[in-house]
Design a protein around this motif. Structure first.
Motif, short mmCIF file in Angstrom:
data_model
loop_
_atom_site.label_atom_id
_atom_site.label_comp_id
_atom_site.label_asym_id
_atom_site.label_seq_id
_atom_site.Cartn_x
_atom_site.Cartn_y
_atom_site.Cartn_z
N ALA A 82 0.80 -1.23 0.00
CA ALA A 82 0.00 0.00 0.00
C ALA A 82 0.83 1.29 0.00
CB ALA A 82 -0.93 0.00 1.22
N THR A 83 2.10 1.20 0.41
CA THR A 83 2.87 2.44 0.60
C THR A 83 2.96 3.28 -0.67
OG1 THR A 83 4.13 1.23 2.24
CG2 THR A 83 5.03 3.35 1.55
N ARG A 112 0.18 -10.58 -4.30
CA ARG A 112 1.55 -10.94 -4.67
C ARG A 112 1.55 -12.36 -5.19
NH1 ARG A 112 5.18 -8.50 0.40
NH2 ARG A 112 4.18 -6.45 0.36
N ASP A 114 3.12 -15.07 -5.03
CA ASP A 114 4.12 -15.71 -4.18
C ASP A 114 3.79 -17.19 -4.12
OD1 ASP A 114 6.19 -15.72 -2.38
OD2 ASP A 114 5.38 -14.07 -1.18
N GLN A 126 -3.54 -6.29 4.58
CA GLN A 126 -2.64 -5.53 5.45
C GLN A 126 -3.38 -4.40 6.16
OE1 GLN A 126 0.53 -3.88 3.06
NE2 GLN A 126 1.82 -5.70 3.26
N VAL A 129 0.11 1.77 8.10
CA VAL A 129 0.08 3.18 8.54
C VAL A 129 1.26 3.91 7.93
CG1 VAL A 129 -0.96 2.53 10.76
CG2 VAL A 129 1.45 3.02 10.67
N GLU A 130 1.04 5.18 7.62
CA GLU A 130 2.10 6.00 7.03
C GLU A 130 2.06 7.38 7.68
OE1 GLU A 130 3.86 4.23 5.06
OE2 GLU A 130 2.52 2.79 4.10
N ARG A 257 14.96 -5.30 4.21
CA ARG A 257 13.56 -5.44 3.86
C ARG A 257 13.42 -5.70 2.36
NH1 ARG A 257 9.64 -5.92 5.98
NH2 ARG A 257 8.45 -4.06 5.49
N TYR A 261 12.64 1.13 -1.00
CA TYR A 261 12.52 2.56 -0.65
C TYR A 261 13.04 2.92 0.73
CZ TYR A 261 7.84 0.64 0.66
OH TYR A 261 6.80 -0.11 1.13
N SER A 279 7.00 -13.33 9.98
CA SER A 279 6.97 -11.88 10.08
C SER A 279 5.51 -11.40 10.08
CB SER A 279 7.75 -11.28 8.91
OG SER A 279 7.45 -9.93 8.81
N GLY A 282 5.99 -5.29 9.33
CA GLY A 282 7.30 -4.71 9.03
C GLY A 282 7.14 -3.32 8.47
N GLY A 283 8.22 -2.57 8.53
CA GLY A 283 8.14 -1.22 7.99
C GLY A 283 9.46 -0.51 8.12
N GLY A 284 9.39 0.81 7.97
CA GLY A 284 10.60 1.60 8.08
C GLY A 284 10.42 2.97 7.48
N LEU A 305 0.99 -4.45 8.85
CA LEU A 305 0.81 -5.72 9.55
C LEU A 305 0.03 -6.67 8.66
CD1 LEU A 305 -0.38 -4.38 13.02
CD2 LEU A 305 1.93 -4.68 12.19
P1 HAM Z 1 6.07 -6.10 3.80
O1 HAM Z 1 7.09 -6.53 4.79
O2 HAM Z 1 6.27 -6.52 2.39
O3 HAM Z 1 5.99 -4.53 3.91
O4 HAM Z 1 4.66 -6.60 4.26
C1 HAM Z 1 4.17 -6.31 5.55
C2 HAM Z 1 3.51 -7.52 6.16
O5 HAM Z 1 2.51 -8.04 5.27
C3 HAM Z 1 4.43 -8.71 6.38
O6 HAM Z 1 5.15 -8.56 7.58
C4 HAM Z 1 3.45 -9.85 6.45
O7 HAM Z 1 2.88 -9.93 7.74
C5 HAM Z 1 2.38 -9.43 5.46
N1 HAM Z 1 2.57 -10.14 4.18
C6 HAM Z 1 3.43 -9.84 3.18
N2 HAM Z 1 3.32 -10.71 2.17
C7 HAM Z 1 2.35 -11.59 2.52
C8 HAM Z 1 1.75 -12.73 1.88
N3 HAM Z 1 2.12 -13.13 0.65
N4 HAM Z 1 0.78 -13.38 2.57
C9 HAM Z 1 0.38 -12.99 3.79
N5 HAM Z 1 0.90 -11.93 4.43
C10 HAM Z 1 1.87 -11.23 3.81
C11 HAM Z 1 5.18 -3.75 3.12
O8 HAM Z 1 4.30 -4.17 2.43
C12 HAM Z 1 5.43 -2.27 3.31
N6 HAM Z 1 4.50 -1.54 2.42
C13 HAM Z 1 5.26 -1.85 4.75
C14 HAM Z 1 5.47 -0.39 4.95
C15 HAM Z 1 4.53 0.56 5.12
N7 HAM Z 1 6.64 0.22 4.94
C16 HAM Z 1 6.45 1.54 5.13
N8 HAM Z 1 5.18 1.75 5.21
#
Ligand code: HAM
Length: 426
Positions: A82-83, A112, A114, A126, A129-130, A257, A261, A279, A282-284, A305
């Motif tokens: 979403a970021t 994704r 995956d 997810q 928050v931003e 990560r 970005y 996990s 996650g973020g940063g 989350l």
């Molecule tokens: P990300 O670590 O790719 O970060 O995803 C965040 C969380 O989404 C992961 O810790 C995990 O719990 C969940 N997640 C990711 N992929 C999957 C999947 N295939 N199935 C189930 N759960 C999944 C981001 O997406 C960044 N946009 C976070 C962020 C926000 N950074 C800055 N602002």
């Protein structure tokens, strides 16, 4: 095919959906406590947004995006995160012109491609928050503390914050060079993916799950050895503030990560016991992204989350949220002439705020009472033809089977009082 959902997707059925609703309720509540406002953006965006925003050499962009061409020959992508979308909306709608910081939150599905397994899906959800407009370490610490607060509200225990600083545009190239130098001699022993990462994005090698690659990077230089003075100072301040807030964390200089970005603070929240996909969030910090997407040079930080993984962790820890919705009252019409009055009463009670289920199948009284029992209602209104002639109904208390005759127009008042329902609008 017609009766199977696409691989990696889930149906969330009644009985399960209540957990989601309650989780969302907690997320919205905590978001409000921390001053975040909700934003909703499209499920698909121009592909370029993610290519540029998330990074060309990331697994997400290289292997996992659902990209398609629409009938107007545009390349669009179902959002993998979403970021980038929130940044695009922040810039496009000129939210940067408002007093800063801007704090936004988002709840929704991401996509994704995956390899599906427990906790990893192709459509997942997810809470994101931003925060835009501040590079203060106070914000970094508050964002991490908020994530941990959410888990606490949910009753989750034993979660770990893994923390790192991934440096910035001035110190990262130094680390990158040191890493390449270290791996140069053993380059051929890396897995094919890491060999291709060697030039393009060697930092990602640190994150490779292949045992030979993990072995090779064991002794590799880590970013903490190369942080520039500003990054170092900011990282120390974040740690100091986390300590002050009582949020335990674990420094992990190998945390990279999966999105390009990030600068400086990067973190992941890990739950034990939910399998390989541990996990839960996650973020940063991503200070350059707003400018890169065409906005002003505003710093930003956020996290997301994974909602499926949170529910999985809760299940593992025996925490239950969500109870199936139950009804307040069941209406049991008997015979043809009771059908319209029963529809009118059901509607009247619903407008008064009562959850009403009824019989639609003209079943026997016995069958209807059995259905009412299944819905766990406290009262059933039995509408027999004889009683209706006198504008009366029978109210049955399903707990003790006692019955009472009431005038039709007394039913609403009686039930509201007995069930403790407030009048609408009060
Ligand atoms: P990300 O670590 O790719 O970060 O995803 C965040 C969380 O989404 C992961 O810790 C995990 O719990 C969940 N997640 C990711 N992929 C999957 C999947 N295939 N199935 C189930 N759960 C999944 C981001 O997406 C960044 N946009 C976070 C962020 C926000 N950074 C800055 N602002």
């Amino acid at each position: 095919m017609l009766t199977t959902r696409p691989r990696g997707t889930n149906d969330i059925l009644p009985g399960e959906v209540e957990k989601w609703q309650q989780l969302e309720e907690v997320l919205r509540k905590v978001a409000a406590l921390y001053g975040y406002k909700e934003i909703r953006t499209p499920v698909f965006e121009h592909t370029e947004l993610f290519q540029r925003g998330v990074g060309e050499t990331t697994d997400i962009v290289e292997k996992e995006m659902y990209t398609f061409t629409d009938r107007g020959e545009r390349s669009l992508t179902l959002r993998p995160e979403a970021t980038a979308s929130v940044v695009r909306a922040f810039v496009e709608n000129k939210l940067f012109a408002l007093p800063q910081p801007t704090k936004l939150y988002y709840i929704g599905p991401m996509f994704r491609y995956d390899r599906p397994q427990a906790g990893r899906y192709r459509q997942f959800h997810q809470f994101d928050v931003e925060v835009f407009g501040s590079n203060s370490p106070t914000v970094d610490a508050e964002v991490i503390a908020m994530a941990m607060d959410i888990y606490e509200w949910l009753g989750l225990k034993g979660l770990k914050v893994e923390l790192n600083s991934v440096g910035c545009a001035s110190c990262r190239p130094v680390h990158r060079q040191a890493l390449q130098k270290h791996l140069e001699a053993k380059k051929d022993e890396l897995c094919p993916t890491c060999q291709s990462r060697f030039e393009r994005n060697p930092l990602r090698i640190l994150d490779c799950k292949n045992p030979p690659c993990q072995e090779l990077v064991k002794e590799a230089p880590t970013i903490d050895q190369h942080l520039c003075p500003e990054c170092k100072e900011s990282f120390e301040a974040v740690q100091e503030q986390l300590k002050a807030l009582g949020v335990p964390f674990h420094l992990n200089p190998r945390l990279v990560r999966g999105l390009d970005y990030y600068v400086q603070t990067a973190f992941e929240i890990v739950a034990e016991g939910i399998g390989a996909q541990s996990s839960v969030g996650g973020g940063g910090r991503y200070d350059g992204l707003v400018e890169q997407i065409g906005g002003p040079a505003l710093p930003a930080i956020g996290f997301a989350l994974g909602m499926e993984r949170i529910l999985l962790a809760m299940e593992q820890q025996g925490l239950t949220i969500g109870k199936e919705a139950s009804f307040d009252v069941y209406i049991a019409p008997l015979g043809e002439s009771a059908q319209i009055p029963s529809a009118v009463l059901a509607q009247r009670l619903r407008k008064a705020g009562l959850a009403v289920e009824r019989d639609y199948l003209k079943r026997s009284l016995k069958a209807q009472l059995k259905a009412a029992d299944r819905f766990l209602v406290k009262y059933t209104v039995i509408m027999g033809e004889e009683e209706l002639k006198n504008n009366q109904v029978v109210l049955r208390d399903m707990h003790d089977s006692s019955q009472l005759v009431l005038k039709l127009d007394e039913v609403e008042g009686y039930l509201k009082q007995e069930l403790g329902k407030e009048d609408k609008g009060k």
